[in-house]
Motif scaffolding. Structure first.
Motif, PDB file in Angstrom:
ATOM      1  N   GLU A  75      -4.885  -3.025  -1.919  1.00 56.42           N
ATOM      2  CA  GLU A  75      -5.169  -3.164  -0.492  1.00 56.42           C
ATOM      3  C   GLU A  75      -4.022  -3.904   0.187  1.00 56.42           C
ATOM      4  OE1 GLU A  75      -7.659  -1.670   0.894  1.00 56.42           O
ATOM      5  OE2 GLU A  75      -8.518  -1.030  -1.028  1.00 56.42           O
ATOM      6  N   ARG A  76      -3.839  -3.613   1.456  1.00 57.25           N
ATOM      7  CA  ARG A  76      -2.776  -4.262   2.224  1.00 57.25           C
ATOM      8  C   ARG A  76      -2.893  -5.779   2.173  1.00 57.25           C
ATOM      9  NH1 ARG A  76      -2.728  -4.041   8.778  1.00 57.25           N
ATOM     10  NH2 ARG A  76      -0.873  -5.332   9.159  1.00 57.25           N
ATOM     11  N   SER A  77      -4.111  -6.281   2.216  1.00 57.81           N
ATOM     12  CA  SER A  77      -4.344  -7.726   2.253  1.00 57.81           C
ATOM     13  C   SER A  77      -3.927  -8.422   0.959  1.00 57.81           C
ATOM     14  CB  SER A  77      -5.813  -8.016   2.529  1.00 57.81           C
ATOM     15  OG  SER A  77      -6.641  -7.456   1.515  1.00 57.81           O
ATOM     16  N   MET A  78      -3.752  -7.661  -0.118  1.00 56.63           N
ATOM     17  CA  MET A  78      -3.370  -8.257  -1.398  1.00 56.63           C
ATOM     18  C   MET A  78      -1.888  -8.622  -1.447  1.00 56.63           C
ATOM     19  SD  MET A  78      -5.249  -5.700  -4.080  1.00 56.63           S
ATOM     20  CE  MET A  78      -7.015  -5.381  -4.077  1.00 56.63           C
ATOM     21  N   LEU A  79      -1.069  -8.001  -0.614  1.00 60.97           N
ATOM     22  CA  LEU A  79       0.377  -8.109  -0.742  1.00 60.97           C
ATOM     23  C   LEU A  79       0.919  -9.393  -0.126  1.00 60.97           C
ATOM     24  CD1 LEU A  79       1.285  -4.431   0.191  1.00 60.97           C
ATOM     25  CD2 LEU A  79       1.289  -5.429  -2.111  1.00 60.97           C
ATOM     26  N   GLN A  80       1.922  -9.960  -0.773  1.00 62.43           N
ATOM     27  CA  GLN A  80       2.628 -11.113  -0.238  1.00 62.43           C
ATOM     28  C   GLN A  80       3.584 -10.673   0.872  1.00 62.43           C
ATOM     29  OE1 GLN A  80       4.474 -13.616  -3.347  1.00 62.43           O
ATOM     30  NE2 GLN A  80       3.480 -12.280  -4.849  1.00 62.43           N
ATOM     31  N   PRO A  81       3.923 -11.545   1.824  1.00 60.46           N
ATOM     32  CA  PRO A  81       4.987 -11.212   2.783  1.00 60.46           C
ATOM     33  C   PRO A  81       6.272 -10.873   2.035  1.00 60.46           C
ATOM     34  CG  PRO A  81       3.820 -13.187   3.458  1.00 60.46           C
ATOM     35  CD  PRO A  81       3.337 -12.866   2.068  1.00 60.46           C
ATOM     36  N   GLY A  82       6.964  -9.862   2.487  1.00 57.23           N
ATOM     37  CA  GLY A  82       8.215  -9.465   1.844  1.00 57.23           C
ATOM     38  C   GLY A  82       8.043  -8.633   0.596  1.00 57.23           C
ATOM     39  N   SER A  83       6.841  -8.138   0.345  1.00 61.59           N
ATOM     40  CA  SER A  83       6.602  -7.310  -0.842  1.00 61.59           C
ATOM     41  C   SER A  83       7.196  -5.917  -0.661  1.00 61.59           C
ATOM     42  CB  SER A  83       5.105  -7.185  -1.113  1.00 61.59           C
ATOM     43  OG  SER A  83       4.557  -8.406  -1.535  1.00 61.59           O
ATOM     44  N   THR A  84       7.547  -5.326  -1.778  1.00 66.27           N
ATOM     45  CA  THR A  84       7.993  -3.931  -1.817  1.00 66.27           C
ATOM     46  C   THR A  84       7.075  -3.175  -2.756  1.00 66.27           C
ATOM     47  OG1 THR A  84      10.299  -4.600  -1.481  1.00 66.27           O
ATOM     48  CG2 THR A  84       9.902  -2.363  -2.291  1.00 66.27           C
ATOM     49  N   VAL A  85       6.469  -2.096  -2.260  1.00 68.91           N
ATOM     50  CA  VAL A  85       5.605  -1.247  -3.075  1.00 68.91           C
ATOM     51  C   VAL A  85       6.339   0.070  -3.317  1.00 68.91           C
ATOM     52  CG1 VAL A  85       3.383  -0.080  -3.268  1.00 68.91           C
ATOM     53  CG2 VAL A  85       3.537  -2.281  -2.074  1.00 68.91           C
ATOM     54  N   ILE A  86       6.530   0.413  -4.575  1.00 69.35           N
ATOM     55  CA  ILE A  86       7.228   1.643  -4.948  1.00 69.35           C
ATOM     56  C   ILE A  86       6.200   2.548  -5.614  1.00 69.35           C
ATOM     57  CG2 ILE A  86       9.131   2.636  -6.273  1.00 69.35           C
ATOM     58  CD1 ILE A  86      10.438  -0.224  -6.104  1.00 69.35           C
ATOM     59  N   ALA A  87       5.776   3.578  -4.894  1.00 74.24           N
ATOM     60  CA  ALA A  87       4.670   4.431  -5.326  1.00 74.24           C
ATOM     61  C   ALA A  87       5.205   5.770  -5.807  1.00 74.24           C
ATOM     62  CB  ALA A  87       3.690   4.655  -4.170  1.00 74.24           C
TER      63      ALA A  87
END
Length: 345
Positions: free
Chosen positions: A238-250
């Motif tokens: 979920e979006r709320s799980m991510l830290q500021p400055g995170s990068t998600v590579i899907a």
């Protein structure tokens, strides 16, 4: 897209008649391929291919999909056919990747197979048939992941998480180690035993610390870089799980039935992809388009534009999503790399 070649109108018919036989292609089996090709071999070639793709210097047709329905004599399974040619290279490649043949497991076989056919770009002759059983696909996918880390994360981002711990996750970890050595890894998967085995193998191979965690939320709280590579249609974070400055590579979505990331994350991030025309149909972007939350104009950049310096990558603490569906440009690049190495054996 590259211009199509045309036969000169004045070419005499006798010039078209062959006088020599084309040599048969070389056959390389799976054991030979896996023992001589590594993710680190592919990163620079795939990076160059992304750059060429963004400049319009790669001919990449839309992927073909063949569904094998389940009958007494076949399936179930799927075949994905991709290919491409990078302008100026000496080869071009067509790939058949066969997946989801889950009945194979009962016979002690992997759930699919695959081949690369590498062609001579000068005379159109087949150079090699490479039995890779998706190994080269995983290698070039991992290379794309490593390139994403290189351009879309901060050099200080050394906590890396993997949601899904199969073959592609291993390739992503190897590529990450090549561009960001000494990172700390975290892993989460539906199969806890498999996730722990992934951590043990990667720790031994890469010399990096790996820890299996109990949830996607725990993983996102621990890692600034998050790889997702799952085969299902349910979102994995979920979006709320991510830290500021995170990068998600899907990299899990490559069919219209798949989705790893929630629409609200896609609509509220710096969204980068491998190929807009492809992700809009089979990638994460497809779900956001269907929901009316994004348009193609909301795509920040294709990865090749970032590689070329046309668009900046990581600029601050924004959330970045990189959607990798796998392109024929990558297949052409790894096909060239494989031919150059294997043909010398």
């Amino acid at each position: 897209m590259l211009a199509r070649s045309r036969l000169p109108a004045a070419l005499p018919l006798r010039r078209l008649l062959s006088t020599k036989a084309i040599p048969p292609p070389k056959l390389f089996d799976y054991a030979t391929v896996t023992s001589h090709i590594h993710v680190s071999d592919a990163i620079s070639a795939v990076e160059a291919a992304f750059g060429a793709l963004a400049r319009g210097k790669v001919d990449v047709p839309f992927p073909m999909h063949i569904g094998i329905d389940e009958t007494a004599s076949a399936g179930p399974g799927d075949c994905h056919i991709k290919g491409g040619y990078v302008s100026g290279e000496s080869t071009w490649t067509v790939k058949l990747a066969c997946v989801s043949f889950y009945k194979n497991v009962a016979d002690g076989l992997p759930p699919g197979g695959g081949i690369f056919v590498v062609m001579n770009a000068k005379n159109g002759a087949p150079l090699a048939v490479i039995q890779e059983n998706r190994f080269l696909t995983d290698v070039r996918t991992g290379a794309a992941g490593g390139i994403s880390v290189k351009y879309l994360t901060k050099p200080t981002d050394k906590t890396v998480g993997f949601i899904g711990t199969g073959a592609i996750a291993k390739s992503m970890a190897r590529a990450t180690a090549a561009v960001r050595p000494g990172f700390t890894g975290f892993a989460y998967g539906a199969d806890a035993e498999m996730a722990q085995s992934f951590c043990d193998e990667m720790r031994a191979e890469l010399g990096c610390e790996f820890t299996a965690v109990g949830s996607a939320e725990e993983l996102c709280a621990s890692a600034k870089v998050v790889f997702t590579q799952t085969p299902g249609s349910a979102t994995v974070l979920e979006r709320s799980m991510l830290q500021p400055g995170s990068t998600v590579i899907a990299s899990g979505s490559d069919q219209p039935t798949k989705q790893e990331l929630p629409v609200d994350l896609l609509a509220n991030c710096k969204y980068v992809c491998d190929l807009v025309g492809q992700v809009s149909k089979v990638g994460e972007l497809r779900s956001a388009l269907a929901a009316g939350a994004m348009t193609e104009a909301d795509v920040y950049a294709e990865l090749g534009q970032v590689v070329n310096g046309d668009k900046p990558g990581r600029e601050g603490d924004e959330i970045i999503v990189c959607d990798l569906t796998g392109t024929g440009a990558q297949d052409a690049a790894i096909g060239q790399v494989a031919w150059e190495k294997l043909s010398k054996l």
